[in-house]
Design a protein around this motif. Structure first.
Motif, short mmCIF file in Angstrom:
data_model
loop_
_atom_site.label_atom_id
_atom_site.label_comp_id
_atom_site.label_asym_id
_atom_site.label_seq_id
_atom_site.Cartn_x
_atom_site.Cartn_y
_atom_site.Cartn_z
N ILE A 1 15.83 -1.85 9.64
CA ILE A 1 15.60 -3.25 9.97
C ILE A 1 14.11 -3.44 10.21
CG2 ILE A 1 16.18 -5.17 11.50
CD1 ILE A 1 18.82 -3.81 12.10
N SER A 2 13.44 -4.09 9.27
CA SER A 2 11.99 -4.24 9.31
C SER A 2 11.59 -5.63 9.77
CB SER A 2 11.39 -4.00 7.91
OG SER A 2 11.74 -2.74 7.39
N MET A 3 10.44 -5.71 10.41
CA MET A 3 9.89 -7.00 10.81
C MET A 3 8.38 -7.02 10.60
SD MET A 3 10.05 -9.09 14.42
CE MET A 3 11.69 -9.75 14.11
N GLU A 4 7.89 -8.04 9.91
CA GLU A 4 6.46 -8.25 9.81
C GLU A 4 5.94 -8.81 11.13
OE1 GLU A 4 5.92 -10.81 6.45
OE2 GLU A 4 6.07 -9.18 5.01
N ARG B 1 11.63 -0.79 12.26
CA ARG B 1 10.46 -0.62 11.38
C ARG B 1 9.56 -1.85 11.54
NH1 ARG B 1 8.51 -1.80 6.25
NH2 ARG B 1 7.28 -0.12 5.33
N VAL B 2 8.28 -1.61 11.77
CA VAL B 2 7.31 -2.69 11.97
C VAL B 2 6.30 -2.65 10.84
CG1 VAL B 2 5.38 -3.47 13.41
CG2 VAL B 2 7.55 -2.77 14.47
N SER B 3 6.01 -3.82 10.27
CA SER B 3 4.96 -3.96 9.27
C SER B 3 3.84 -4.80 9.89
CB SER B 3 5.50 -4.64 8.01
OG SER B 3 4.50 -4.77 7.03
N LEU B 4 2.73 -4.14 10.20
CA LEU B 4 1.66 -4.77 10.96
C LEU B 4 0.60 -5.33 10.01
CD1 LEU B 4 0.78 -5.23 13.91
CD2 LEU B 4 -0.54 -3.11 13.74
N GLY B 5 0.41 -6.67 10.06
CA GLY B 5 -0.51 -7.33 9.15
C GLY B 5 -1.93 -7.33 9.67
N SER C 1 4.30 0.35 9.39
CA SER C 1 3.40 0.22 8.25
C SER C 1 2.21 -0.66 8.62
CB SER C 1 4.15 -0.42 7.06
OG SER C 1 3.31 -0.57 5.93
N MET C 2 1.09 -0.44 7.95
CA MET C 2 -0.07 -1.28 8.12
C MET C 2 -0.47 -1.88 6.78
SD MET C 2 -3.86 -0.44 9.71
CE MET C 2 -3.18 0.28 11.20
N ASP C 3 -0.77 -3.19 6.78
CA ASP C 3 -1.21 -3.89 5.57
C ASP C 3 -2.72 -4.04 5.58
OD1 ASP C 3 1.43 -4.16 4.98
OD2 ASP C 3 1.51 -6.34 5.16
N LEU C 4 -3.34 -3.77 4.43
CA LEU C 4 -4.76 -4.01 4.22
C LEU C 4 -4.96 -4.81 2.94
CD1 LEU C 4 -6.32 -0.47 4.91
CD2 LEU C 4 -6.24 -2.42 6.49
N ILE C 5 -6.05 -5.58 2.88
CA ILE C 5 -6.40 -6.34 1.68
C ILE C 5 -7.80 -5.94 1.24
CG2 ILE C 5 -6.75 -8.62 0.66
CD1 ILE C 5 -4.82 -9.79 2.63
N PRO D 1 -0.21 5.31 10.95
CA PRO D 1 1.04 4.66 10.55
C PRO D 1 1.80 5.57 9.59
CG PRO D 1 -0.77 3.77 9.27
CD PRO D 1 -1.39 4.71 10.28
N SER D 2 3.10 5.41 9.50
CA SER D 2 3.90 6.22 8.57
C SER D 2 3.89 5.64 7.16
CB SER D 2 5.34 6.35 9.08
OG SER D 2 5.89 5.07 9.34
N HIS D 3 3.39 4.42 7.03
CA HIS D 3 3.38 3.73 5.74
C HIS D 3 2.17 2.81 5.69
CE1 HIS D 3 4.64 0.80 2.64
NE2 HIS D 3 5.52 1.70 2.24
N ILE D 4 1.56 2.68 4.52
CA ILE D 4 0.40 1.80 4.35
C ILE D 4 0.57 1.01 3.06
CG2 ILE D 4 -2.11 1.69 4.07
CD1 ILE D 4 -2.20 4.47 5.47
N SER D 5 0.35 -0.31 3.13
CA SER D 5 0.37 -1.17 1.95
C SER D 5 -1.04 -1.68 1.72
CB SER D 5 1.33 -2.34 2.13
OG SER D 5 2.67 -1.89 2.22
N VAL D 6 -1.53 -1.52 0.50
CA VAL D 6 -2.88 -1.92 0.14
C VAL D 6 -2.81 -2.93 -1.00
CG1 VAL D 6 -5.09 -1.15 -0.78
CG2 VAL D 6 -3.86 0.28 0.86
N TYR D 7 -3.27 -4.15 -0.76
CA TYR D 7 -3.19 -5.22 -1.74
C TYR D 7 -4.58 -5.68 -2.15
CZ TYR D 7 1.53 -5.38 0.18
OH TYR D 7 2.79 -5.06 0.62
#
Length: 478
Positions: free
Chosen positions: A156-159, A180-184, A221-225, A248-254
């Motif tokens: 169960i994830s939450m931004e 699960r946390v997705s940190l913007g 997770s951490m989001d980067l742009i 973080p256990s996960h990283i998203s790079v956009y």
């Protein structure tokens, strides 16, 4: 959200779209214009339905759109509701009214599966879902449990955005089952955060990281742009270093996409100052791949990196072309081979929900269970599979769409094997060398007896993903 049309060949470095761009808010995963849809050969069409039964399975994932933000960021074209900073979320009637409307939609949604096939992933996206009070999130989760069932070990994830939650609120979400946390974060430079119109500053970023790490959130997770206005390579390396140090256990790079109708869209032109050049954008991507891979993160999807065992299960549903529910403003569903989405404007969404409720009352629910469109399915599978490090399973694709189309895909990618942008793999995922590959092409027999997968190389192939995928579409159209 991807563009509604697909440009066949890109003349500049293509921005790497986020999962939201690819799937979240569009009725179709690939391209919506029928004029651009490649027709799959008839012999393949006869095989697809029986070979790809997984698309007819009950959905085990649900995306929930919570559209509220403090303010709209300058690059954002998602359907959001900007609340401002004067009213506390707990007291804002717009949030309560929307959650009530959302729950009406869930309740009125037709399902043939009951709770025998419980949800295995739930993703609260936005917007900024962490603005919503835990009590209202609880009402959504409880309804999902009653309507569909939720597995005891569901992801169960939450931004969540910095500055929108404290330790007490995070614990409240965790007690509801959010695991699960997705940190913007987006950037670690104050000037870049301000340039983007983010509602948080660097102090809030560090506070949020401290809270997440201090309260036992193992899966986050951490989001980067990248390619932001005035962003330098030194800034990008600094952001990556701060991210790695945060563990973080996960990283998203956009890569930044400048969309029409946004503030950035009125100010900037891609590739022109103060945005980085195409070459700089490419280097940002290469740097991320190198630094994150060296730090132990697996580059499992174009924009996604994870430590072992922490790939996002929900997003993997999309890459595997598995069915999923979508609820809320602008969200999309994929059920029984059909994709459909909700309106992006609140008034129209309210009418949509009311129509669902009325149909239930009249015992005449809408039927979204259309026939499987093999043309859409073939293009979806190619595009989504090639976004991943696993790549396209050539044998499954051959069973569904035939020998001729599979051979044509291999032929069109032959030059890119030589250039290093495409990799062909055997059953043991060992790359097949050029000479052996060329011999297989000349033989023109069952090429999948030796070739099991095709994938794009990292980072060069991923950087050309849009162009390479468009070549596959062209092959299917011929």
């Amino acid at each position: 959200m991807m563009k509604s049309t697909f440009t066949p060949i890109f003349t500049r470095f293509p921005a790497i779209p986020s999962v939201e761009k690819v799937l979240r808010l569009r009725p179709l995963v690939c391209i919506s214009s029928e004029a651009h849809r490649p027709p799959v050969r008839q012999n393949a069409a006869k095989k697809a339905a029986s070979s790809l039964q997984f698309i007819m399975e009950p959905p085990k994932s649900a995306y929930i759109h919570l559209p509220f933000c403090r303010k709209r960021c300058h690059y954002c074209d998602f359907p959001v509701v900007a609340l401002g900073s004067r009213v506390q979320p707990e007291e804002d009637p717009r949030i309560m009214n929307y959650v009530e409307l959302l729950c009406r939609e869930i309740e009125a949604t037709r399902t043939d599966y009951g709770t025998d096939h419980p949800l295995e992933t739930i993703f609260f996206g936005g917007g900024t879902p962490s603005l919503v009070p835990p009590g209202l999130v609880s009402s959504i989760l409880e309804l999902l449990k009653v309507k569909f069932g939720v597995s005891s070990d569901a992801e169960i994830s939450m931004e969540m955005d910095p500055g929108t939650f404290n330790a007490e609120k995070l614990v409240g979400f965790m007690e509801l089952g959010v695991n699960r946390v997705s940190l913007g974060v987006q950037a670690f430079q104050e000037e870049l955060l301000k340039a983007c119109g983010r509602a948080h500053g660097l102090r809030e970023v560090h506070e949020a990281i401290e809270i997440v790490n201090s309260y036992g959130v193992e899966n986050w997770s951490m989001d980067l742009i990248s390619s932001l206005p005035h962003q330098t390579h030194e800034m990008w390396e600094e952001s990556l270093e701060y991210t790695i140090n945060a563990k973080p256990s996960h990283i998203s790079v956009y890569d930044l996409q400048v969309e029409q109708g946004t503030k950035f869209g009125s100010l900037y032109t891609p590739g022109e100052f103060p945005l980085p050049s195409d070459t700089q954008s490419s280097e940002f991507y290469r740097t991320a791949s190198k630094m994150l891979s060296s730090a132990g993160y697996s580059h499992y999807e174009i924009s996604s990196y994870s430590l072992e065992g922490f790939q996002c299960k929900h997003n993997s549903t999309y890459w595997k072309c598995l069915p999923f529910y979508g609820f809320g403003l602008g969200s999309a569903s994929y059920i029984n081979g059909s994709r459909f989405s909700r309106p992006k404007k609140m008034k129209e969404y309210m009418s949509y929900v009311q129509k669902l409720v009325d149909e239930i009352a009249d015992s005449n629910p809408s039927n979204h269970h259309g026939h499987i469109d093999t043309n859409d399915l073939a293009t979806d599978i190619v595009m989504l599979s090639l976004r991943t490090s696993r790549g396209l399973n050539l044998r499954t694709f051959r069973e569904a769409f035939g020998d001729s189309l599979t051979l044509s895909l291999c032929q069109v990618y032959s030059p890119y094997l030589e250039s290093g942008h495409v990799v062909f793999l055997d059953d043991d995922r060992i790359p097949v060398k050029g000479d052996e590959f060329n011999s297989l092409l000349l033989d023109k027999k069952d090429i999948t007896s030796r070739l099991a997968y095709i994938r794009l190389s990292d980072p060069d192939g991923f950087l050309l993903s849009n162009e390479l995928i468009s070549l596959a579409f062209g092959t299917m159209a011929s």
